[in-house]
Design an enzyme around this catalytic site. Structure first.
Site: not given
Ligand code: DON
Length: 560
Positions: A371, A389, A413, A442, A463
């Site tokens: 992301t 992302t 997710d 998300s 993250g």
């Molecule tokens: O939308 C979200 O919360 C997740 N798909 C984000 C994924 C993410 O941040 C992974 N990266 N470090």
């Protein structure tokens, strides 16, 4: 003390500011006209060039997002989604959110996933939202012609750009990995995998340039209809995926009202559901506001304990209640000051609460970097905070054949298995189960903080679930502990997400006494790196904006 009073050196030290570097980082002087901070140097430069040409913050953000789809393929994307928070210059209207989160295809269902399903499959792909979102943001708030914000990305893809060491290693890692698909190798490996990338090699992406040209010429229709859409559907058919031409044609990004909270005299704006970011962030700030955090240093056991206890409670509510607001009713009390007072009153001062004691109503069973966030402020003081992302690093690893871009695996997710909430952090509650056309929950939390209408902080991070807490750490650093931007971004971060019942703290090595005190209270503390928060803040004395890239990873402040 008034919240904007700067610290003396002694106060700063006592409160745990990480460095005593002068307030102005020599490498990042305050911007006179505009500033973009992003993970990928060529991406940030595109945004800055658009500002120089007279574009506003939204033009720069859209151009940066499209450039990142070329220069930062692990997370920058055309085949993913995100959220953009737009805060106008003081006195020029209200903040807005563009929600371009992916959606479940029409034939998706709540029990479509089995334990055998992998995250690297066409089934894990949600209907992409990025191109619709960027077109909507630009159409409503941009100033320059659409072509002017797409052209820089086309040039980067068509002519290529010189990659840095970080991108070279990332590309080598993913294209030599087990999950690489032949098309991904063809498009992103050097000499189809026969050689490894090195810094200063040139990455050219011709198919991606053609896709971007279709987007330049036809706007969102250049992606959701015609050749690009047909190539996506062909890719789906080849792997047994669910996305149809109709799913693509009917995808529509949405303008939504941001979640608005207040914190010690500041206004905080972040995305509403389907992101959990705004509600959780405001809920946590409301709880923390009931305590005088500055009574103790930033890295004292008391401050960290109060933050961890607050995080657990907010993340428990996240699991209990949050999902796509178009499908589930979100209780209004979550962001109320009264509810925060009740939560605060339940926090024991010297003992960690066991996560499972917080939600007796939720049955429990036993059982990378993908992301990116960037921040923009223009000459007028308009700010854009964007997080985008593909979900996992390089998403599903599926490059649409002939179209040159990666597809997300955002279906991850959703809560995959109804009723299965585990101590390991798997969540199976109702609000975020799969349904046709629903957006998955998300944690992306692009955030803008303002005071008396003027933007003072623009931040966000990757993250996964830790995103919301990374933002919380930065906000507390700036508002409670008066850190400058460099300090606020560098300072060790902490995270607790209810389950697993673990307190992650980046500062375990420097703050041993705090760590032992936290353990004595019953917290299970582990040292983990956290986030990548490319941030802009208002410098209180000069009244100009200062960018701070997050040195945990890479990044560039491009200002003029
Ligand atoms: O939308 C979200 O919360 C997740 N798909 C984000 C994924 C993410 O941040 C992974 N990266 N470090």
């Amino acid at each position: 003390m008034h919240p904007s009073t700067p610290f003396t050196r002694r106060e700063a030290l006592a409160l745990g500011a990480v460095s005593l570097s002068p307030l102005l980082d020599a490498k990042a002087p305050p911007a006179r006209h505009g500033v973009v901070v992003a993970v990928s140097p060529p991406g940030a430069e595109v945004g800055c060039a658009v500002l120089k040409r007279g574009g506003n913050a939204v033009d720069a953000a859209v151009a940066t997002a499209l450039a990142l789809a070329v220069t930062y393929p692990s997370a920058g994307n055309l085949g993913g989604g995100g959220f953009m928070v737009i805060h106008p210059a003081a006195g020029k209207g209200s903040p807005a959110v563009i929600d371009y989160r992916e959606k479940a295809p029409a034939s998706a269902s709540r029990t479509m996933f089995t334990k055998k399903d992998t995250i690297y499959s066409v089934k894990a792909v949600g209907v992409p939202g990025t191109v619709s979102g960027l077109a909507l943001a630009h159409g409503k708030f941009g100033k320059l012609p659409w072509k002017a914000v797409v052209e820089p990305a086309i040039a980067l893809a068509e002519e290529g750009f010189l990659i840095d060491l970080q991108l070279a290693s990332s590309l080598n890692w993913v294209t030599n990995g087990r999950q690489v698909t032949p098309e991904m190798r063809r498009v992103l490996a050097k000499a189809n995998g026969k050689e490894d990338w090195e810094a200063a090699d040139r990455l050219v992406q011709k198919d991606l340039a053609s896709t971007l040209r279709r987007i330049r010429d036809r706007g969102a229709e250049g992606f959701y209809k015609g050749e690009t859409a047909e190539l996506i559907v062909k890719e789906m058919r080849a792997g047994g995926g669910l996305i149809t031409l109709k799913d693509l044609e009917s995808y529509q990004a949405k303008q939504r009202t941001p979640i608005h909270g207040t914190y010690r005299g500041h206004d905080v704006y972040a995305p509403p559901p389907p992101s959990s970011g705004g509600i959780c962030l405001v809920q946590m700030l409301n709880v923390l506001e009931t305590f005088d955090l500055r009574k103790d240093p930033r890295f004292s056991a008391r401050t960290l304990h109060l933050m961890a206890e607050t995080m657990k409670r907010a993340y428990c509510d996240r699991a209990r209640h949050l999902g796509d607001q178009d499908f589930v009713k979100i209780p209004a009390h979550l962001t109320s000051k009264d509810y925060a007072k009740k939560l605060a009153a339940g926090i024991p001062m010297s003992k960690a609460t066991r996560s499972e004691d917080l939600a007796k109503d939720i049955p429990l069973r036993t059982e990378g970097d993908s992301t990116t966030h960037f921040s923009v402020v223009d000459d007028d003081g308009m700010a854009v905070s964007t997080t985008t992302t593909l979900e996992r690093s390089y998403g599903s690893r599926i490059v649409v054949r002939g179209a040159g871009f990666l597809l997300n695996n955002e279906m991850m997710d959703f809560n995959w298995f109804p009723g299965q909430t585990t101590r390991d952090g798997v969540i199976g509650t109702e609000a975020n189960l799969v349904a046709p056309g629903k957006r998955m929950l998300s944690s992306m939390t692009p955030t803008v903080v303002s005071r008396d209408g003027r933007v003072v902080l623009v931040t966000g991070s990757p993250g996964s679930r830790a995103i919301i807490n990374t933002v919380l750490n930065v906000v507390v650093n700036v508002i409670d502990y008066r850190m400058d931007m460099r300090q606020a971004v560098d300072a060790p971060r902490m995270h607790h997400q209810w389950f697993p019942d673990t307190l992650h703290f980046e500062g375990v090595a420097e703050h041993e006494a705090t760590e032992s005190a936290l353990r004595a209270m019953g917290h299970r503390v582990v040292g983990t790196g956290q986030g990548d928060a490319h941030t802009i803040g208002l410098h209180p004395r000069s009244g100009r904006y200062v960018g701070a890239e997050d040195r945990r990873i890479n990044g560039k402040v491009a200002a003029f």
